[in-house]
Design a protein around this motif. Structure first.
Motif, PDB file in Angstrom:
ATOM      1  N   ARG A 170       0.813  -1.220   0.000  1.00  0.00           N
ATOM      2  CA  ARG A 170       0.000   0.000   0.000  1.00  0.00           C
ATOM      3  C   ARG A 170       0.847   1.271   0.000  1.00  0.00           C
ATOM      4  NH1 ARG A 170      -0.011   1.960   5.310  1.00  0.00           N
ATOM      5  NH2 ARG A 170       0.885   0.478   6.794  1.00  0.00           N
ATOM      6  N   LEU A 171       2.110   1.190   0.474  1.00  0.00           N
ATOM      7  CA  LEU A 171       2.969   2.370   0.542  1.00  0.00           C
ATOM      8  C   LEU A 171       3.960   2.456  -0.616  1.00  0.00           C
ATOM      9  CD1 LEU A 171       3.822   2.251   4.368  1.00  0.00           C
ATOM     10  CD2 LEU A 171       2.063   3.625   3.252  1.00  0.00           C
ATOM     11  N   ALA A 172       3.962   1.470  -1.491  1.00  0.00           N
ATOM     12  CA  ALA A 172       5.012   1.372  -2.511  1.00  0.00           C
ATOM     13  C   ALA A 172       5.034   2.550  -3.476  1.00  0.00           C
ATOM     14  CB  ALA A 172       4.867   0.067  -3.287  1.00  0.00           C
ATOM     15  N   GLY A 173       3.887   3.202  -3.723  1.00  0.00           N
ATOM     16  CA  GLY A 173       3.858   4.289  -4.689  1.00  0.00           C
ATOM     17  C   GLY A 173       4.067   5.666  -4.098  1.00  0.00           C
ATOM     18  N   LYS A 174       4.297   5.753  -2.801  1.00  0.00           N
ATOM     19  CA  LYS A 174       4.432   7.065  -2.155  1.00  0.00           C
ATOM     20  C   LYS A 174       5.841   7.625  -2.319  1.00  0.00           C
ATOM     21  CE  LYS A 174       1.960   8.105   1.280  1.00  0.00           C
ATOM     22  NZ  LYS A 174       1.311   8.339   2.590  1.00  0.00           N
ATOM     23  N   GLU A 175       5.933   8.959  -2.353  1.00  0.00           N
ATOM     24  CA  GLU A 175       7.250   9.605  -2.454  1.00  0.00           C
ATOM     25  C   GLU A 175       8.014   9.488  -1.148  1.00  0.00           C
ATOM     26  OE1 GLU A 175       7.067  13.584  -3.828  1.00  0.00           O
ATOM     27  OE2 GLU A 175       6.167  13.069  -5.756  1.00  0.00           O
ATOM     28  N   SER A 176       7.287   9.492  -0.031  1.00  0.00           N
ATOM     29  CA  SER A 176       7.895   9.318   1.292  1.00  0.00           C
ATOM     30  C   SER A 176       6.797   8.927   2.266  1.00  0.00           C
ATOM     31  CB  SER A 176       8.603  10.595   1.762  1.00  0.00           C
ATOM     32  OG  SER A 176       7.662  11.639   1.955  1.00  0.00           O
TER      33      SER A 176
END
Length: 284
Positions: A170-176
């Protein structure tokens, strides 16, 4: 009384195997000869080291204490042998952690001392200090935290850390991300190494089975067994399509240092310490 190192090695083999036959095979000696050497050591120390009966072989309290002390003595003896052997030729062995490129410092050293041979040994979290104490490495480029006892430690630089997650996470596409977004994740490393996560983690604290290599850690991340916090340069070095590295905004950076035995006085170590300035990243 002087302790015979050969007898100590024989004792340690039996103490670790708790079986004279297996210990003899490990040492490539005849079992009767091994038994005689152990009995001779017991006679010299005037105490029983093993209890032998039909159920097997077990250590006595004196044997347990000797095993604890003997490992350190044998390791120190091996380190002395390595350092004496290396003293006869201009050789420096440098340890380095995954993600750290030591080539710039080696090049600087080669320009200053063309006759010096530099050997490199890749280390890991579990042995980066051990190789200094046992003589396999003269100086190490280490990542904190480490056990500093008996070492001289000199800071080099700091670098950000990232969280590695499976590509479909779920966090893989976030910039940070912030560390609070990781609170309900399973951490694949010692929680004390990431106190910011440890202090807010949803899962109860407990021992994490040791993972000795970055490759093994990333395999577990890819298999969705958990997440791992690693230095940015390590993540960049070990890129793979099924694992994504995401910067963590509010987590302390990893500190990279030089370390060597405090008792060592070596011009070669001093030369590498000077050359290691080439390892410090320069912004802009």
């Amino acid at each position: 009384m002087d302790l015979d190192l050969r007898k100590l090695r024989y004792f340690v083999a039996v103490a670790e195997e708790l079986h004279f036959g297996r210990a003899a095979a490990r040492l490539h000696v005849a079992q009767p000869a091994l038994s005689r050497q152990v009995r001779a050591l017991e006679d010299e120390l005037k105490t029983a080291l093993f209890v032998r009966d039909r159920r097997g072989t077990v250590l006595t309290p004196a044997g347990e204490q000797l095993l604890e002390d003997a490992r350190g003595l044998l390791s120190a003896a091996d380190a002395v042998r390595r350092r004496v052997a290396a003293a006869g030729e201009p050789v420096l062995t440098v340890g380095f952690m995954p993600g750290i490129v030591v080539t710039p410092a080696v090049r600087v050293l080669a320009e200053r001392q063309p006759d010096l041979a530099v050997r490199l040994l890749r280390t890991s979290w579990h042995d980066q200090v051990e190789v200094l104490h046992d003589g396999r490495v003269d100086v190490g480029v280490v990542r904190l935290p480490i056990d500093r006892r008996g070492l001289t430690v000199r800071p080099l630089f700091e670098e950000p850390r990232v969280v590695t997650v499976p590509a479909g996470h779920r966090l893989a596409g976030k910039e940070s991300v912030s560390v609070t977004e990781l609170a309900d994740e399973h951490l694949l490393q010692d929680p004390d190494a990431v106190p910011e996560w440890r202090d807010i983690a949803v899962e109860p604290p407990g021992k994490v089975p040791p993972i000795h290599s970055v490759e093994e850690k990333l395999e577990l991340v890819a298999a969705e067994a958990g997440i791992s916090i690693i230095p940015r340069s390590t993540a960049a070095f070990y890129t793979r399509p099924d694992v994504v590295a995401v910067p963590v905004e509010d987590i302390a950076p990893n500190r990279v240092c030089l370390a060597w035995l405090a008792s060592r006085r070596s011009p070669l170590i001093e030369a590498f310490v000077d050359a290691a300035a080439a390892l410090v990243p320069h912004e802009g």
